[in-house]
Design a protein around this motif. Structure first.
Motif, PDB file in Angstrom:
ATOM      1  N   ILE A 193      39.472 -57.955 -22.526  1.00  0.00           N
ATOM      2  CA  ILE A 193      40.843 -58.998 -23.135  1.00  0.00           C
ATOM      3  C   ILE A 193      40.298 -60.665 -23.165  1.00  0.00           C
ATOM      4  O   ILE A 193      40.552 -61.655 -23.936  1.00  0.00           O
ATOM      5  CB  ILE A 193      42.033 -59.583 -22.073  1.00  0.00           C
ATOM      6  N   TRP A 214      52.538 -57.544 -26.307  1.00  0.00           N
ATOM      7  CA  TRP A 214      51.222 -57.374 -27.443  1.00  0.00           C
ATOM      8  C   TRP A 214      51.544 -57.030 -29.047  1.00  0.00           C
ATOM      9  O   TRP A 214      50.566 -56.967 -29.464  1.00  0.00           O
ATOM     10  CB  TRP A 214      50.354 -56.111 -26.149  1.00  0.00           C
ATOM     11  N   PRO A 260      46.144 -54.102 -23.307  1.00  0.00           N
ATOM     12  CA  PRO A 260      44.808 -53.648 -22.969  1.00  0.00           C
ATOM     13  C   PRO A 260      44.721 -53.683 -21.508  1.00  0.00           C
ATOM     14  O   PRO A 260      45.408 -54.755 -21.041  1.00  0.00           O
ATOM     15  CB  PRO A 260      43.973 -55.561 -23.476  1.00  0.00           C
ATOM     16  N   ARG A 282      52.061 -65.384 -27.784  1.00  0.00           N
ATOM     17  CA  ARG A 282      51.166 -65.003 -26.355  1.00  0.00           C
ATOM     18  C   ARG A 282      51.638 -66.281 -25.318  1.00  0.00           C
ATOM     19  O   ARG A 282      51.344 -65.079 -24.671  1.00  0.00           O
ATOM     20  CB  ARG A 282      49.963 -66.236 -27.091  1.00  0.00           C
ATOM     21  N   PRO A 295      46.216 -62.682 -19.066  1.00  0.00           N
ATOM     22  CA  PRO A 295      45.123 -63.323 -19.872  1.00  0.00           C
ATOM     23  C   PRO A 295      45.037 -64.661 -19.173  1.00  0.00           C
ATOM     24  O   PRO A 295      45.645 -65.384 -18.583  1.00  0.00           O
ATOM     25  CB  PRO A 295      46.093 -63.522 -20.999  1.00  0.00           C
TER      26      PRO A 295
END
Length: 212
Positions: free
Chosen positions: A109, A51, A103, A160, A194
């Motif tokens: 998110i 992150w 998060p 990501r 996510p």
């Protein structure tokens, strides 16, 4: 030796064997628990690091945009609505301060990803429009910003993917036995994966292979 003494010794030996077995069981279970705990902690730390890399790359892109906008403003008759779109998308990102820690709120998110997706899409359109302005593409400052942003977009995509993989690994560790027992005992909670749209997961590509 009397018979009752023999029996006493046998009972004593059996008791010691049982005790030794119990101690061995405790050691094995304890060792397994420690191993599971350390594995979960390592997975959690990896998600934190992943992150952090996303955070760094988003901030880098955010900081490069004002220079890009100022450079593009110098191009004659450049479409102002495209610049406005980029500026507004950056402002939307600015309203959503990225947390320094991972998060955990799904709504947070989702909001972060949507804002970043909007900014990436706006930048993609700006670069597409810039192809119609050869004098802008010939500017050294613009080419340099293109190169930096291209690298940043690629690093965002990698960061990501790494974050998604690390969250998946962490969640798997705290769900599987015996990790689930350790997780429930020490308060390790599931992390939100996510749920980005396909277009956002792919990340807008900035292709500058046609540079002059």
């Amino acid at each position: 030796m009397q018979l009752h003494q023999v029996h006493e010794r046998r009972r004593g030996g059996a008791g010691l064997a049982v005790l030794a077995g119990l101690l061995l069981f405790v050691v094995v279970i304890g060792g397994c628990g420690v191993s599971q705990y350390n594995g979960i902690v390592s997975a959690e730390e990896q998600t934190q690091a992943s992150w952090g890399e996303i955070d760094n790359q988003y901030k880098r892109r955010f900081d490069l945009i004002p220079q890009l906008v100022e450079t593009v403003k110098g191009a004659a008759n450049f479409e102002k609505e495209v610049l406005t779109e980029v500026t507004e998308a950056r402002a939307s990102v600015a309203k959503l301060e990225l947390p320094s820690e991972m998060p955990t709120d799904p709504a947070q998110i989702d909001a972060i990803l949507k804002a970043q997706q909007g900014l990436g899409s706006a930048l993609s359109r700006l670069f597409a429009v810039s192809e119609r302005y050869p004098e802008l593409k010939a500017t050294a400052g613009f080419r340099d910003l293109q190169s930096q942003l291209e690298g940043t977009e690629n690093r965002i995509a990698v960061a990501r993917r790494d974050y998604i993989d690390s969250v998946k690994d962490y969640n798997s560790k705290i769900r599987k036995f015996p990790g689930n027992l350790v997780a429930s005992s020490f308060g390790f909670d599931k992390l939100t994966q996510p749920a980005a749209e396909e277009a956002e997961r792919e990340v807008p590509k900035v292709d500058f292979s046609d540079r002059e």
